[in-house]
Design a protein around this motif. Structure first.
Motif, short mmCIF file in Angstrom:
data_model
loop_
_atom_site.label_atom_id
_atom_site.label_comp_id
_atom_site.label_asym_id
_atom_site.label_seq_id
_atom_site.Cartn_x
_atom_site.Cartn_y
_atom_site.Cartn_z
N GLY A 150 2.96 6.63 -10.26
CA GLY A 150 3.54 5.37 -9.81
C GLY A 150 3.13 4.23 -10.70
O GLY A 150 2.01 3.73 -10.59
N ALA A 151 4.02 3.81 -11.61
CA ALA A 151 3.68 2.78 -12.60
C ALA A 151 4.43 1.49 -12.33
O ALA A 151 4.91 0.83 -13.25
CB ALA A 151 3.97 3.30 -14.01
N HIS A 204 -0.27 5.30 -6.93
CA HIS A 204 0.19 3.94 -6.67
C HIS A 204 1.67 3.94 -6.33
O HIS A 204 2.49 3.28 -6.97
CB HIS A 204 -0.11 3.03 -7.86
N VAL A 205 2.03 4.73 -5.31
CA VAL A 205 3.41 4.83 -4.83
C VAL A 205 3.44 4.54 -3.34
O VAL A 205 2.44 4.71 -2.65
CB VAL A 205 3.99 6.23 -5.11
N GLY A 226 -12.42 20.02 -12.46
CA GLY A 226 -13.28 18.84 -12.56
C GLY A 226 -12.56 17.52 -12.37
O GLY A 226 -13.18 16.46 -12.44
N VAL A 227 -11.24 17.56 -12.12
CA VAL A 227 -10.47 16.32 -11.93
C VAL A 227 -11.03 15.51 -10.77
O VAL A 227 -11.59 16.05 -9.81
CB VAL A 227 -8.98 16.66 -11.70
N ARG A 228 -10.88 14.19 -10.85
CA ARG A 228 -11.29 13.30 -9.78
C ARG A 228 -10.05 12.55 -9.29
O ARG A 228 -9.27 12.03 -10.10
CB ARG A 228 -12.39 12.35 -10.26
N ILE A 229 -9.87 12.50 -7.97
CA ILE A 229 -8.65 11.96 -7.36
C ILE A 229 -8.96 10.63 -6.69
O ILE A 229 -9.89 10.52 -5.89
CB ILE A 229 -8.08 12.93 -6.30
N ILE A 230 -8.14 9.60 -6.99
CA ILE A 230 -8.29 8.27 -6.40
C ILE A 230 -7.02 7.92 -5.62
O ILE A 230 -5.92 8.00 -6.17
CB ILE A 230 -8.52 7.19 -7.48
N ASN A 231 -7.17 7.53 -4.36
CA ASN A 231 -6.01 7.09 -3.58
C ASN A 231 -6.32 5.77 -2.88
O ASN A 231 -7.04 5.73 -1.89
CB ASN A 231 -5.61 8.14 -2.54
N CYS A 232 -5.77 4.69 -3.44
CA CYS A 232 -5.86 3.36 -2.82
C CYS A 232 -4.47 2.86 -2.45
O CYS A 232 -4.25 1.64 -2.33
CB CYS A 232 -6.54 2.38 -3.77
N ALA A 233 -3.51 3.79 -2.31
CA ALA A 233 -2.12 3.40 -2.08
C ALA A 233 -1.74 3.53 -0.61
O ALA A 233 -1.68 2.55 0.13
CB ALA A 233 -1.20 4.23 -2.96
#
Length: 531
Positions: A150-151, A204-205, A226-233
């Motif tokens: 989501g850009a 960011h959607v 090893g991925v790190r997931i961020i959700n502030c949406a």
């Protein structure tokens, strides 16, 4: 008599002063919104109501609001306002969709740092009297690949900040064109590519049918170890239970969540897991953001009450009172045309052209343009409205053009909307009949005459005998009642289309059965807001 506004939530004194400075009589009662009975008792005295999230604008409140003309929400979310009831009452609902973009983007960056360096756990350990340097080995952000899903407004700010941190930024967004991606300095990729390459993924959607569970168990398993997931949406974008299992297994290196599928989140599968940072929906919670949205809503409400100007309205087009009676059906038509194309298009849109013919060309084209573009954009982002849609399109590099012409056909006037992508053009035309009802009159250059209903299904196929029977039989056998059935074709044996207006949303298994026949090039269920 000066307009009178009630501020029933905690807006800043500066925002309240804006009303006074503009000559508006204002009552500042920041705790009143929590008392629904008292609010219902006094709301009939006011022309405007300024709120945050504590005040609930229900049908009961609106029933008592005999003078109320506008509700202004300081912030983007309007779940606490019954917009349908407000529309019936003739009350405009405004919000401030752009006031907290930077704050939310910064929170995502902060969460990324916190997860990368395990800051909350390290702080708790240190303050407990431990000194566990070796336990909290982190990773640098520099040189890592950030996958941004989501850009748009907020996602674009995150991309900019991440590039400043010397991260490589890749982005997945159906509306992100190549030209816009180049300007942003990001690499436009498909979702599977992003999942495979990203060291960090941030979302960011908005939450829509297309984005719900976008990081499903299946997609999470495609990610890099090893991925790190961020959700502030939005909560609901990630399968939280599946993510928890992948963190436990060591496949996912950590997560930072500000939003959850159920809120308030008093329990969640992610709670208590190693290197998981959680905050209570703080994305917009900064002094600056709260002040910005408060000032914006005060200015918007003042402009409307004093001059009639409408800004960031969610339930009213930007037209004058004189235009409203004539414009209403045409605005609804423009919205339906845009919605059809928006629901049919799943690749980046480069350009939108809107053709106005005959009487349509004599109307308020700015409002019609906004309605058509909003129809397209809100298929992907339901928070877009007629005011913000052109801005959202511009930010994604979509070029919008308008063509006017004198009456050129059998209809007194019509509107035709065309979108251009990298691979194709798609168009649909419509008109308003004398009964005031919008109609679709042309799809892909094929003439039709279709009434617009809330639930529809669109099919394309090569013209051949038996198609009508298959459509009717499949619908009937699965309990889907057809209200209206419209057909069209380019020529005998050529391309044919069908548009069915049905009584309820077509179940996914029925769509699947039609596709399984192998006779249809496309089978697409569609939804329209015809209220």
């Amino acid at each position: 008599m000066a307009p009178k506004v009630l501020v029933s939530d905690k807006l800043s004194e500066t925002a309240v002063q804006i009303f006074r400075d503009r000559g508006i009589d204002v009552d500042f009662m920041p705790d009143l919104g929590k008392d629904k009975d008292k609010l219902a008792e006094v709301i009939g005295q006011y022309d405007g109501l300024a709120i945050r999230s504590a005040t609930k604008v229900t049908p009961t409140i609106l029933e008592k609001a005999d003078r109320l003309k506008v509700v202004g929400r300081a912030g983007i979310g309007t779940d606490n306002v019954d917009k349908e009831a407000a529309s019936r009452k003739g009350v405009i609902v405004m919000n401030t969709p752009f006031g907290n973009m930077i704050t939310t983007a910064e929170h995502a960056i902060a969460m990324m740092f916190a997860v990368a360096r395990q800051i909350p756990a390290a702080s708790a350990s240190t303050q407990a009297g431990k000194w566990e340097k070796s336990k909290f080995m982190g990773v640098e952000l520099t040189g890592k690949t950030l996958g941004v899903i989501g850009a748009g407004n907020i996602g674009g700010i995150v991309c900019d900040r991440a590039r400043g941190l010397k991260m490589k930024v890749i982005a997945y967004d159906p509306f992100l064109g190549q030209e816009k991606a180049d300007k942003m300095g990001v690499e436009k990729v498909e979702l599977d590519d992003l999942l495979a390459r990203a060291d960090f993924i941030t979302l960011h959607v908005p939450l829509t049918d297309q984005t719900r569970n976008i990081l499903s168990k299946e997609n999470l398993e495609k990610t890099k170890k090893g991925v790190r997931i961020i959700n502030c949406a939005r909560g609901g974008l990630v399968d939280e239970a599946a993510l928890a299992e992948l963190i436990k297994s060591g496949h996912v290196g950590g997560a930072g969540f500000d939003v959850f599928s159920q809120e308030p989140a008093t329990e969640n599968p992610l709670f208590g897991l190693p290197n998981v940072v959680c905050t209570p929906h703080l994305g917009a919670a900064t002094t600056e953001a709260q002040e910005n949205v408060a000032l914006q809503v005060a200015e918007q409400m003042s402009d409307f009450l004093l001059t009639g100007a409408v800004t960031n309205a969610l339930n009213m087009p930007s037209v004058t009172a004189e235009e409203a009676k004539v414009m209403g059906p045409w605005i609804k038509l423009a919205d339906h045309l845009g919605s059809f194309i928006g629901q049919m298009t799943d690749e980046p849109i480069k350009a939108i052209n809107i053709l106005y013919d005959g009487v349509a060309a004599q109307l308020n084209l700015e409002a019609l343009n906004c309605a058509a573009v909003a129809g397209i954009m809100k298929s992907f982002n339901p928070e877009v409205n007629m005011v913000s849609a052109p801005v959202a399109a511009k930010e994604r590099g979509i070029k919008i053009s308008t063509t006017n012409q004198d009456k050129s056909g059998v209809f007194e006037g019509y509107i035709k909307v065309t979108v251009v992508t990298d691979t194709r053009e798609r168009s649909i035309g419509g008109t308003v009949f004398s009964d005031g009802k919008p109609r679709f009159i042309q799809i892909k250059g094929i003439n039709i005459d279709a009434e617009v209903g809330p639930h529809m299904i669109y099919t394309t196929n090569e013209d051949a005998p038996g198609i009508i029977g298959i459509l009717g039989r499949t619908m009937g056998e699965n309990g889907v009642n057809i209200a209206n059935f419209t057909l069209g074709r380019s020529a005998a044996g050529g391309e044919a289309i069908a548009l069915l207006y049905v009584d309820e949303a077509v179940p996914a298994d029925v769509v699947g059965k039609l596709k399984e026949t192998g006779l249809f090039k496309q089978v697409k269920p569609l939804e329209f807001d015809v209220a």
